[in-house]
Scaffold this active site. Structure first.
Site, PDB file in Angstrom:
ATOM      1  N   CYS A  91      20.655 -43.353   3.467  1.00 21.71           N
ATOM      2  CA  CYS A  91      19.787 -43.276   2.284  1.00 21.71           C
ATOM      3  C   CYS A  91      18.638 -44.277   2.270  1.00 21.71           C
ATOM      4  CB  CYS A  91      20.628 -43.467   1.018  1.00 21.71           C
ATOM      5  SG  CYS A  91      21.812 -42.149   0.717  1.00 21.71           S
ATOM      6  N   HIS A 357      16.391 -37.302  -4.685  1.00 14.21           N
ATOM      7  CA  HIS A 357      16.616 -38.267  -3.595  1.00 14.21           C
ATOM      8  C   HIS A 357      16.489 -37.565  -2.234  1.00 14.21           C
ATOM      9  CE1 HIS A 357      18.345 -41.295  -1.102  1.00 14.21           C
ATOM     10  NE2 HIS A 357      19.612 -41.161  -1.412  1.00 14.21           N
ATOM     11  N   CYS A 387      21.485 -48.468  -1.922  1.00  9.99           N
ATOM     12  CA  CYS A 387      22.821 -48.447  -1.339  1.00  9.99           C
ATOM     13  C   CYS A 387      22.816 -47.471  -0.168  1.00  9.99           C
ATOM     14  CB  CYS A 387      23.859 -48.040  -2.378  1.00  9.99           C
ATOM     15  SG  CYS A 387      23.602 -46.384  -3.073  1.00  9.99           S
TER      16      CYS A 387
END
Length: 401
Positions: A91, A357, A387
């Site tokens: 991510c 995202h 994260c």
């Protein structure tokens, strides 16, 4: 040592990451090409001066396989001397690409690099590349669990309730809707057009401004069946025996949205910028990466922020605003709880719960948002952090110049 300057940042709008989304017909190569063309044209960039193009991309298979950074640069008509590399830190890949570019520029090994990322989640589904993170036996061997269960574990350990997470999600939607209405993203968003020059998507399409706490309360927890009926919750006992039962609070409405998108950030030293008539907007003040406990996994922004501030000789009070990726509501909520940060300066224009995202691009998008916010509010310093799957955290501090 040189300083790594940020000259510009652009992104596409985020399109819904499913076949009905406005960007589904656009290949990921073309999404990345689009932002590379925009960063070049906005800055009258001589691409022969670009040392490298670094792109984050998480699901590197099919249309996103090979080295999408290199082929996007060629597709955008960049000089052949501009190299390309694609990286995957899950991510945080988009922010990691910026940090690696900044390190190369600051060290003097490169003068100018374009960093960013791309993810077409409608065309290349998350997890379709396979690998250890999706393998149950590997998760058992290394002591890890699916991210959704980790998010619920984090919420349980922190005492974050379903009601609080839903309220946070509604606020993210409100902030994003307000920002879209005010046009605050227009400075950096470059609309995506088809081959005939007709607009496919001009603004983020994922936000749901009418979301309410009452509506979210009707959604079933997404990870409760996985956790309880398939025994995943039990795997967390090896590290967290004090947790008698995980409170499964996350669902589609208080977790990040699946979307398509791409972003690019122009980074170079002051000398090359001056020689090309470009004025820097900010500099990379500090950066860091760290590992974190792989079962809890999603608390990575906390230790990496501590590591970064210590290394940079900074205090939390030196930061004017924060972008903490909303992978799940509990992530920024735990961050604010740990550092006692005022929610008013965290994700000011909403986050991934409302906007989505696009895995490989999100970090670069967040940095661009932070840069625009600093200028909008006439402030100095911002911290961006995400994260990461497998238990990691990445963070970057930028400072206006």
């Amino acid at each position: 040592m040189s300083e790594a300057m940020i000259f510009d940042a652009v992104r596409t709008p985020r399109g819904k990451g499913k076949p009905g989304g406005s960007l589904h017909t656009v290949r990921p190569l073309d999404l990345m090409t689009h932002v590379l063309e925009a960063i070049r044209d906005r800055n009258a960039l001589d691409t022969s001066r670009v040392d490298d193009v670094i792109a984050g991309c998480v699901t590197q298979t099919g249309e996103q396989g090979a080295c999408i950074a290199r082929f996007a640069a060629l597709n955008a008509g960049y000089d052949q001397s501009a190299a390309g590399v694609t990286l995957n830190r899950f991510c945080a890949s988009g922010l990691e690409s910026i940090n690696q570019a900044a390190a190369m520029v600051a060290s003097g090994f490169a003068d100018m690099i374009i960093a960013g990322g791309v993810e077409s989640m409608s065309r290349v589904p998350m997890g379709s590349d396979g690998g250890a993170i999706w393998d149950a036996q590997t998760q058992w061997d290394i002591g890890s669990v699916p991210q959704g269960v980790s998010a619920d574990l984090l919420a349980t350990l922190r005492g974050i309730t379903r009601e609080a997470a839903d309220a946070f999600a509604v606020e993210s939607q409100r902030r994003a809707a307000e920002a879209l209405e005010a046009g605050v993203f227009d400075k950096s968003v470059v609309p995506v057009k088809d081959r005939n020059g007709l607009p496919l998507l001009e603004r983020d399409e994922y936000p749901r401004p009418g979301t309410s706490v009452d509506a979210l309360a009707k959604l079933n927890p997404s990870f409760e069946v996985m956790g309880k009926q398939f025994g995943i919750d039990h795997l967390t006992k090896s590290k967290y025996p004090q947790v008698e039962s995980i409170n499964h609070i996350h669902h589609a409405g208080n977790s990040s949205g699946i979307v398509d998108g791409a972003a690019a950030v122009l980074i170079g030293n002051a000398e090359v910028g001056k020689s090309m008539g470009m004025k820097p907007r900010a500099k990379i003040r500090a950066l860091a990466a760290t590992g974190s406990e792989p079962i809890l996994m999603l608390d990575g922004p906390i230790p990496v922020t501590r590591k970064l501030l210590k290394r940079a000789g900074m205090e939390l009070s030196d930061i004017d605003l924060f972008e903490v990726n909303e992978a799940f509501a509990a992530v920024p909520m735990a961050f604010m709880q740990e550092f006692e940060v005022d929610p008013a300066i965290v994700n000011i224009h909403g986050g991934a719960i409302a906007l989505g995202h696009p895995l490989g691009a999100t970090g670069a998008m967040l940095l661009g948002t932070a840069l625009d916010l600093l200028e909008e509010r006439d402030q100095s310093t911002a911290l961006v952090t995400l994260c990461i799957g497998g238990g990691m955290g990445v963070a970057t501090v930028i400072e206006r110049v």
